[in-house]
Scaffold this motif. Structure first.
Motif, PDB file in Angstrom:
ATOM      1  N   THR A  15       0.819  -1.213   0.000  1.00  0.00           N
ATOM      2  CA  THR A  15       0.000   0.000   0.000  1.00  0.00           C
ATOM      3  C   THR A  15       0.852   1.262   0.000  1.00  0.00           C
ATOM      4  OG1 THR A  15      -0.106   0.124   2.421  1.00  0.00           O
ATOM      5  CG2 THR A  15      -1.866  -1.121   1.301  1.00  0.00           C
ATOM      6  N   LEU A  49       1.801   2.754   2.593  1.00  0.00           N
ATOM      7  CA  LEU A  49       1.459   3.542   3.776  1.00  0.00           C
ATOM      8  C   LEU A  49       2.611   3.545   4.773  1.00  0.00           C
ATOM      9  CD1 LEU A  49      -2.160   2.203   4.380  1.00  0.00           C
ATOM     10  CD2 LEU A  49      -1.552   4.499   3.589  1.00  0.00           C
ATOM     11  N   CYS A  51       0.465   5.039  10.953  1.00  0.00           N
ATOM     12  CA  CYS A  51      -0.871   4.444  11.115  1.00  0.00           C
ATOM     13  C   CYS A  51      -1.054   3.891  12.527  1.00  0.00           C
ATOM     14  CB  CYS A  51      -1.100   3.340  10.086  1.00  0.00           C
ATOM     15  SG  CYS A  51      -1.232   3.906   8.382  1.00  0.00           S
ATOM     16  N   SER A  86      -4.471  12.644   5.170  1.00  0.00           N
ATOM     17  CA  SER A  86      -3.433  11.810   4.548  1.00  0.00           C
ATOM     18  C   SER A  86      -4.018  10.442   4.202  1.00  0.00           C
ATOM     19  CB  SER A  86      -2.257  11.624   5.518  1.00  0.00           C
ATOM     20  OG  SER A  86      -2.675  10.860   6.648  1.00  0.00           O
ATOM     21  N   ARG A  87      -3.278   9.720   3.385  1.00  0.00           N
ATOM     22  CA  ARG A  87      -3.670   8.343   3.049  1.00  0.00           C
ATOM     23  C   ARG A  87      -3.708   7.485   4.317  1.00  0.00           C
ATOM     24  NH1 ARG A  87       0.369   6.029   0.179  1.00  0.00           N
ATOM     25  NH2 ARG A  87      -0.971   4.306  -0.393  1.00  0.00           N
ATOM     26  N   GLU A  88      -2.780   7.757   5.239  1.00  0.00           N
ATOM     27  CA  GLU A  88      -2.746   7.011   6.499  1.00  0.00           C
ATOM     28  C   GLU A  88      -4.015   7.268   7.305  1.00  0.00           C
ATOM     29  OE1 GLU A  88       1.284   7.074   4.904  1.00  0.00           O
ATOM     30  OE2 GLU A  88      -0.135   8.700   5.232  1.00  0.00           O
ATOM     31  N   ILE A 120      -6.966   8.103   6.166  1.00  0.00           N
ATOM     32  CA  ILE A 120      -8.085   7.431   5.495  1.00  0.00           C
ATOM     33  C   ILE A 120      -8.076   5.943   5.837  1.00  0.00           C
ATOM     34  CG2 ILE A 120      -9.002   6.775   3.219  1.00  0.00           C
ATOM     35  CD1 ILE A 120      -7.949   9.614   2.277  1.00  0.00           C
ATOM     36  N   PHE A 121      -6.894   5.347   5.833  1.00  0.00           N
ATOM     37  CA  PHE A 121      -6.766   3.933   6.176  1.00  0.00           C
ATOM     38  C   PHE A 121      -7.182   3.693   7.630  1.00  0.00           C
ATOM     39  CE2 PHE A 121      -4.007   0.400   7.733  1.00  0.00           C
ATOM     40  CZ  PHE A 121      -4.558  -0.630   6.979  1.00  0.00           C
ATOM     41  N   ASP A 151     -10.823   3.795   8.103  1.00  0.00           N
ATOM     42  CA  ASP A 151     -11.397   2.510   7.680  1.00  0.00           C
ATOM     43  C   ASP A 151     -11.216   1.452   8.764  1.00  0.00           C
ATOM     44  OD1 ASP A 151     -12.441   3.297   5.235  1.00  0.00           O
ATOM     45  OD2 ASP A 151     -11.042   2.114   4.026  1.00  0.00           O
ATOM     46  N   GLN A 158     -12.938   2.982   2.146  1.00  0.00           N
ATOM     47  CA  GLN A 158     -12.264   3.643   1.037  1.00  0.00           C
ATOM     48  C   GLN A 158     -10.982   2.962   0.589  1.00  0.00           C
ATOM     49  OE1 GLN A 158     -12.053   7.988   1.342  1.00  0.00           O
ATOM     50  NE2 GLN A 158     -13.385   7.860   3.137  1.00  0.00           N
ATOM     51  N   THR A 159     -10.449   2.068   1.397  1.00  0.00           N
ATOM     52  CA  THR A 159      -9.172   1.440   1.065  1.00  0.00           C
ATOM     53  C   THR A 159      -9.389  -0.009   0.657  1.00  0.00           C
ATOM     54  OG1 THR A 159      -8.769   0.869   3.378  1.00  0.00           O
ATOM     55  CG2 THR A 159      -7.882   2.977   2.590  1.00  0.00           C
TER      56      THR A 159
END
Length: 193
Positions: A54, A56, A61, A124-126, A128-129, A132, A167-168
């Motif tokens: 990923t 990430l 995270c 951030s992408r983190e 969003i993860f 989730d 989303q992930t």
């Protein structure tokens, strides 16, 4: 030099999370509901399990999962049943986080607050993860409560509330597998992607 009384107050506040029960389970009369600390711990372990493909930052995270509900040590686990707006909830939690972070060195306090704020605004992408993971931990816990209490389908509202919100890719796959497991047990009648 570290201000030990403030550091101990911080540790006590974090310890309080072991005694704050997750409100959603309390409202559904779940016997022996998990604590906020229980929830944050499993989310941190799930963050550790993030697929390396990923890209990430797994350490970020894990830290975010450990921090995301820290304000609940002071404000409790606020839910829509508390009749509080999202804006007011955010203000209460932001005030709590500023107090909590103020107990630490400037550097550590800023790191914690930035992690919390990133999560809150999903910058951030983190984030969003981890958001989730927050939802996935909730439905995994609901499934476990259904199994433990022989409450097949009794907590369906938690699954319905996450439908279409992951989303992930990795967490979507986990949710799909959990849905298959629930369908086999007769507890689910719809997908939770």
């Amino acid at each position: 030099m570290t201000d030990l009384p403030k550091l101990f107050e911080f540790m006590s506040l974090v310890g309080q999370l072991k005694r704050v029960h997750r409100a959603g389970w309390v409202l559904r009369n779940v016997s022996e509901p998990e604590s906020v600390a229980d929830h944050m711990y499993r989310m941190s372990v799930m963050a550790f399990l993030a697929d390396d493909k990923t890209g990430l930052d797994k350490n970020r995270c894990i830290k975010m999962a450990l921090v995301h509900d820290m304000a609940e040590s002071l404000v409790g686990d606020l839910t829509p049943a508390d009749a509080i707006s999202k804006e007011d909830k955010h203000k209460h939690e932001e005030t709590a986080m500023k107090y909590i972070c103020g107990l630490l060195s400037d550097e550590l306090g800023m790191e914690l607050f930035n992690l919390w704020e990133d999560y809150e605004y999903m910058r951030s992408r983190e984030a969003i993860f981890v958001k989730d993971l927050d939802k996935f931990d909730m439905i995994l816990q609901a499934h476990e409560y259904e199994q433990l209490g022989k409450r097949s389908g009794d907590l369906q509202e938690f699954f319905d509330g996450t439908k279409g919100k992951f989303q992930t890719t990795q967490v979507q796959e986990w949710a799909e597998e959990l849905d298959r497991v629930r369908m086999k047990s007769g507890a689910s009648n719809s997908s939770i992607k």
